[in-house]
Design an enzyme around this catalytic site. Structure first.
Site, PDB file in Angstrom:
ATOM      1  N   GLU A 113      20.174  -3.802  16.579  1.00 53.77           N
ATOM      2  CA  GLU A 113      21.021  -4.987  16.556  1.00 53.77           C
ATOM      3  C   GLU A 113      21.075  -5.474  15.117  1.00 53.77           C
ATOM      4  O   GLU A 113      20.081  -5.426  14.403  1.00 53.77           O
ATOM      5  CB  GLU A 113      20.460  -6.119  17.437  1.00 53.77           C
ATOM      6  CG  GLU A 113      20.516  -5.844  18.915  1.00 53.77           C
ATOM      7  CD  GLU A 113      19.216  -5.256  19.445  1.00 53.77           C
ATOM      8  OE1 GLU A 113      18.232  -5.178  18.675  1.00 53.77           O
ATOM      9  OE2 GLU A 113      19.179  -4.869  20.617  1.00 53.77           O
ATOM     10  N   TYR A 125      24.611   1.007   8.038  1.00 48.31           N
ATOM     11  CA  TYR A 125      24.351   1.749   9.276  1.00 48.31           C
ATOM     12  C   TYR A 125      25.508   2.678   9.623  1.00 48.31           C
ATOM     13  O   TYR A 125      25.291   3.793  10.102  1.00 48.31           O
ATOM     14  CB  TYR A 125      24.050   0.786  10.425  1.00 48.31           C
ATOM     15  CG  TYR A 125      22.790  -0.029  10.202  1.00 48.31           C
ATOM     16  CD1 TYR A 125      21.593   0.588   9.870  1.00 48.31           C
ATOM     17  CD2 TYR A 125      22.805  -1.412  10.295  1.00 48.31           C
ATOM     18  CE1 TYR A 125      20.437  -0.156   9.650  1.00 48.31           C
ATOM     19  CE2 TYR A 125      21.664  -2.162  10.076  1.00 48.31           C
ATOM     20  CZ  TYR A 125      20.484  -1.529   9.756  1.00 48.31           C
ATOM     21  OH  TYR A 125      19.351  -2.264   9.531  1.00 48.31           O
TER      22      TYR A 125
END
Length: 153
Positions: A113, A125
């Site tokens: 998250e 990411y």
């Protein structure tokens, strides 16, 4: 200090008991809602599902990354780099090692998250193949910010 860290100056290794205090300090520096030193100690030393690595420069922890291995999934819990060492590819070096180690251990999917407002982290990411799949409304307790759930398969 914007030059890249030379390979010989950077050591990526498994976190040990001696790293707990420095990891907890990085938590305070890097996050609005840091984990307590007790939580860090428990995760690094006692949690059989967790695996932590540190990036060490000149004997000091410059960054760390934690993951929980659950069946064939790896849940990345925290990624932090000391602000003095940012923009030197330390997070990339840690991610490379983490994905290699967990992949060798049979982890087929990774998740995490990230704050929806943390565009730099989201782009980081995405560079590793993570894709946003859902939103957790109000996930972060410090300000109620939503979390973007990201998966890499």
């Amino acid at each position: 200090m914007t030059e890249d860290i030379r390979t010989k100056d950077l050591i990526i290794r498994r976190a040990e008991e001696r790293d707990v205090e420095e990891i907890a300090e990085l938590e305070k520096i890097c996050f609005n809602d840091p984990w307590s030193i007790e939580s860090v100690r428990s995760d690094v030393l006692e949690n059989k599902l967790s695996f932590y690595i540190v990036a060490e420069i000149s004997g000091n922890v410059a960054g760390y990354m934690g993951i929980w291995n659950i069946l064939d999934e790896g849940h990345i819990t925290n990624v932090a780099v000391d602000p003095r060492f940012r923009r030197k590819h330390i997070a990339s070096a840690m991610m490379d090692v983490m994905l290699e180690v967990t992949g060798s251990a049979g982890i087929k999917k990774h998740t995490l998250e990230v704050r929806t407002g943390n565009i730099k982290a989201i782009k980081f990411y995405e560079k590793y193949g993570f894709k946003g799949t859902a939103i957790r409304p109000g996930y972060y307790e410090d300000n109620g910010e939503d979390a973007l759930i990201m998966w890499r398969e």
